[in-house]
Design a protein around this motif. Structure first.
Motif, PDB file in Angstrom:
ATOM      1  N   LYS A 197      -2.760  -2.322   1.073  1.00 34.04           N
ATOM      2  CA  LYS A 197      -1.791  -2.785   0.076  1.00 34.04           C
ATOM      3  C   LYS A 197      -1.883  -2.032  -1.244  1.00 34.04           C
ATOM      4  O   LYS A 197      -1.171  -2.354  -2.182  1.00 34.04           O
ATOM      5  N   GLU A 198      -2.828  -1.041  -1.337  1.00 31.88           N
ATOM      6  CA  GLU A 198      -3.068  -0.402  -2.624  1.00 31.88           C
ATOM      7  C   GLU A 198      -3.366   1.090  -2.470  1.00 31.88           C
ATOM      8  O   GLU A 198      -3.806   1.536  -1.424  1.00 31.88           O
ATOM      9  N   LYS A 207       1.182   0.488 -15.001  1.00 32.67           N
ATOM     10  CA  LYS A 207       1.159  -0.021 -13.620  1.00 32.67           C
ATOM     11  C   LYS A 207      -0.253  -0.015 -13.031  1.00 32.67           C
ATOM     12  O   LYS A 207      -0.501  -0.627 -11.990  1.00 32.67           O
ATOM     13  N   CYS A 223      -7.001   6.028  -0.202  1.00 35.81           N
ATOM     14  CA  CYS A 223      -5.960   5.204   0.389  1.00 35.81           C
ATOM     15  C   CYS A 223      -5.822   5.531   1.863  1.00 35.81           C
ATOM     16  O   CYS A 223      -6.014   6.676   2.264  1.00 35.81           O
ATOM     17  N   SER A 243      -0.827  -1.320  -7.012  1.00 36.87           N
ATOM     18  CA  SER A 243      -0.310  -2.063  -5.863  1.00 36.87           C
ATOM     19  C   SER A 243       0.742  -1.183  -5.186  1.00 36.87           C
ATOM     20  O   SER A 243       1.321  -0.285  -5.815  1.00 36.87           O
ATOM     21  N   LYS A 244       0.983  -1.437  -3.921  1.00 38.01           N
ATOM     22  CA  LYS A 244       2.003  -0.679  -3.201  1.00 38.01           C
ATOM     23  C   LYS A 244       3.344  -0.793  -3.923  1.00 38.01           C
ATOM     24  O   LYS A 244       4.052   0.195  -4.108  1.00 38.01           O
ATOM     25  N   LYS A 245       3.676  -1.991  -4.366  1.00 40.47           N
ATOM     26  CA  LYS A 245       4.948  -2.238  -5.049  1.00 40.47           C
ATOM     27  C   LYS A 245       5.051  -1.386  -6.311  1.00 40.47           C
ATOM     28  O   LYS A 245       6.060  -0.709  -6.532  1.00 40.47           O
ATOM     29  N   ASP A 246       4.006  -1.389  -7.145  1.00 35.18           N
ATOM     30  CA  ASP A 246       4.038  -0.613  -8.387  1.00 35.18           C
ATOM     31  C   ASP A 246       4.057   0.889  -8.105  1.00 35.18           C
ATOM     32  O   ASP A 246       4.746   1.647  -8.782  1.00 35.18           O
ATOM     33  N   TRP A 247       3.297   1.328  -7.103  1.00 41.02           N
ATOM     34  CA  TRP A 247       3.250   2.743  -6.726  1.00 41.02           C
ATOM     35  C   TRP A 247       4.655   3.231  -6.322  1.00 41.02           C
ATOM     36  O   TRP A 247       5.094   4.292  -6.737  1.00 41.02           O
ATOM     37  N   SER A 263     -10.367  -0.986   1.648  1.00 36.31           N
ATOM     38  CA  SER A 263      -9.457  -1.457   2.688  1.00 36.31           C
ATOM     39  C   SER A 263     -10.244  -1.602   3.984  1.00 36.31           C
ATOM     40  O   SER A 263     -11.295  -0.996   4.153  1.00 36.31           O
TER      41      SER A 263
END
Length: 188
Positions: free
Chosen positions: A45-46, A25, A79, A106-110, A38
């Protein structure tokens, strides 16, 4: 990647299959000096892990002055986690002050790791707590005199003294560059 795995394993146990999933990931990323990880006004987002380099957290006060709040160096998460979780705009910048090598999720993968790896939430929460603690405790105590604040900075960040521009150290300490130069001269 090894540094990140070692870091994660300080907070809990992962087997080889789980480690391989985490690694799958993760994406390597380079930030050039002055690039942003950021930015204020944008939703983070990460989540990143600093392999090499230094990042600073900074914001602008109501007078428009840029204030350095913290420094994030090797083997640390980077972050704006509160805003990442809340899906809200950040009020600060996370900016590379040296060329940096990061490992980024990525936020989704995290978040997906939480659904797949038993115990990931516990490891993640401990890493995030340390990240937030490091970002919050790093500000100097303004009630101290400037020399004391600089001496504490040197004690807390010996590896950063020659890697960070004096302007950022001065901003972090709440003094002018001229004052910082005088302090440094008097200490030698």
């Amino acid at each position: 990647m090894e540094e990140m795995i070692e870091y994660m394993l300080r907070f809990g146990n992962l087997n080889k299959q789980q480690i391989d999933l985490v690694v799958s990931k993760a994406q390597p990323r380079e930030l050039k000096k002055e690039d942003y990880f950021s930015e204020a006004g944008k939703v983070p987002k990460e989540v990143g892990f600093v392999v090499e380099g230094v990042i600073r957290g900074c914001y602008y006060n109501n007078k428009g002055d840029e204030i350095t709040r913290c420094f994030i160096s090797e083997n640390s998460l980077v972050c704006d986690y509160v805003n990442l979780e809340a899906n809200t705009s950040s009020s600060e910048y996370l900016q590379a002050i040296t060329d940096c090598n990061l490992i980024v999720f990525s936020k989704k993968d995290w978040e997906e790791l939480s659904h797949i790896i038993v115990g990931w939430d516990n490891i993640k929460n401990k890493m995030v707590q340390l990240c937030m603690y490091q970002k919050s405790r790093k500000g100097p105590v303004i009630s101290q005199d400037a020399t004391t604040r600089y001496l504490e900075f040197m004690e807390n960040y010996p590896s950063l003294i020659n890697r960070i521009p004096l302007a950022y150290i001065a901003s972090y300490l709440g003094v002018t560059q001229q004052s910082l130069s005088r302090i440094r001269k008097n200490i030698r």
